[in-house]
Design an enzyme around this catalytic site. Structure first.
Site, short mmCIF file in Angstrom:
data_model
loop_
_atom_site.label_atom_id
_atom_site.label_comp_id
_atom_site.label_asym_id
_atom_site.label_seq_id
_atom_site.Cartn_x
_atom_site.Cartn_y
_atom_site.Cartn_z
N ASP A 10 47.80 37.09 35.71
CA ASP A 10 47.46 38.38 35.06
C ASP A 10 48.44 38.53 33.88
OD1 ASP A 10 49.68 38.74 36.76
OD2 ASP A 10 49.18 40.83 37.21
N HIS A 240 59.85 36.60 38.43
CA HIS A 240 59.08 36.36 39.68
C HIS A 240 58.17 35.12 39.63
CE1 HIS A 240 60.06 40.53 40.84
NE2 HIS A 240 59.68 40.90 39.62
O1 RIB Z 1 55.66 41.85 41.78
C1 RIB Z 1 55.80 40.94 40.74
C2 RIB Z 1 54.45 40.49 40.27
O2 RIB Z 1 53.79 41.61 39.70
C3 RIB Z 1 54.47 39.44 39.18
O3 RIB Z 1 53.39 38.56 39.37
C4 RIB Z 1 54.32 40.23 37.90
O4 RIB Z 1 53.72 39.47 36.89
C5 RIB Z 1 53.48 41.39 38.34
O5 RIB Z 1 52.14 41.08 38.27
CA CA Z 2 51.88 38.07 37.50
#
Ligand code: RIB
Ligand code: CA
Length: 316
Positions: A10, A240
């Site tokens: 995303d 992340h």
């Molecule tokens: O919680 C972190 C996630 O949420 C990651 O994938 C970041 O891109 C958001 O989509």
């Molecule tokens: Ca993400």
């Protein structure tokens, strides 16, 4: 030998770093990108993914738009973490390429046949596409080698909600389907992703690099660092999604345990929570049933950081 990988994104700032890292990792052979609404709309995520791939010189990777809506959860359209463009309001040039005519679900099913038994899915966004694919073709589970999920939280609470990590809590029904599927799975949740961060010195190194991918990362990161500085009270940000890719490159970065994981879909306060049954750590404790995932409980944060940064800098 490199493993065929399809990513679900995303594309968002940490997704962009994850995509760059995948392209830069000889252990992984990126055969497709699917997008889903999350940080931004699925169409915008595709535009951003194409832009990243063009900067990285990987224009042969198809980008397929996937689910624009989550199964049940309404989309509030939050854009404060990644900006309205998902790229930290950096006004990126439009990519030359266009999304492929195939949808992300169809692409995933096709790739699972072409790479049956070998395909690894790195899912770093709401799990809607994967859930739709598993529902439309239950045989998919047998053709996937592993799903690496950036999502959930075993012990450390949530971010979108007190116990809801964004990728799971945006589409809890989809996540529940994926966490119940008979596919080897790694859950790279907030327990470990909040430990692997970039700071201002890392940004300076990226900005000083002559590498085009590093330069793009350096454009995107200031917005994300600003957001995380407000959250954490110090100037560093959690990367992340890049950690999920790093774990696919080198699983020894994580300490995982095979534990039952289910997703709460009803709780008034806990909808979207990954319920990890830690009782299964003890051989004599009753319970601990249900589909297991390899849940990351700890990470070698320094080694993961260095792998991610080194490859974004083009250091190999
Ligand atoms: O919680 C972190 C996630 O949420 C990651 O994938 C970041 O891109 C958001 O989509
Ligand atoms: Ca993400």
């Amino acid at each position: 030998m490199s493993r065929p990988v399809v990513m679900d994104l995303d594309t968002g700032i940490d997704d962009a770093l994850a995509l760059l890292l995948t392209v830069r990792s000889p252990e992984l052979d990126l055969v497709g990108v699917g997008t889903v609404t999350g940080n931004v709309h699925a169409q915008t995520a595709a535009t951003n993914s194409l832009r990243v791939l063009e900067v990285a010189g990987a224009t042969d990777v198809p980008v397929a738009v996937g689910a624009e809506r989550w199964l049940l959860e309404p989309d509030p359209g939050h854009t404060w973490v990644h900006g309205t463009d998902g790229m930290g309001e950096t006004d990126q040039p439009a990519p030359d390429g266009a999304p492929s005519p195939e949808g992300a679900v169809e692409q995933l099913l096709r790739l699972s046949h072409e790479h049956a038994g070998e395909l690894v899915v790195i899912a770093v966004a709401p799990l809607t596409n994967l859930a739709l694919a598993l529902r439309s073709d239950p045989g998919l589970a047998d053709r996937l080698a592993r799903i690496v999920i950036m999502g959930g939280s075993a012990r450390d609470g949530g971010n979108r909600a007190p116990w809801g990590e964004a990728n799971v809590a945006c589409d809890p029904e989809a996540a529940r389907i994926v966490f119940a599927a008979d596919v080897p799975r790694t859950m790279v949740g907030l327990d470990v992703t909040m430990q692997v961060t970039f700071d201002a010195a890392d940004l300076d190194r990226l900005a000083a690099s002559s590498d085009a991918g590093a330069a793009l990362a350096a454009q995107l990161l200031p917005f994300y660092l600003d957001v995380y500085t407000r959250i954490l009270g110090e100037r560093r940000c959690a990367v992340h999604d890049a950690l999920a890719v790093a774990a696919a490159v080198d699983p020894t970065l994580l300490n995982t345990e095979a534990l039952p994981v289910d997703v709460e879909t009803h709780g008034e306060l806990t909808r979207g929570m990954t319920v990890v049954d830690l009782r299964a750590r003890f051989p004599g404790w009753p319970g601990g049933q249900g589909p297991h995932s390899d849940v990351a409980l700890d990470v070698d944060a320094d080694r993961a950081h260095d792998l991610i940064l080194g490859r974004l800098l083009g250091d190999g």
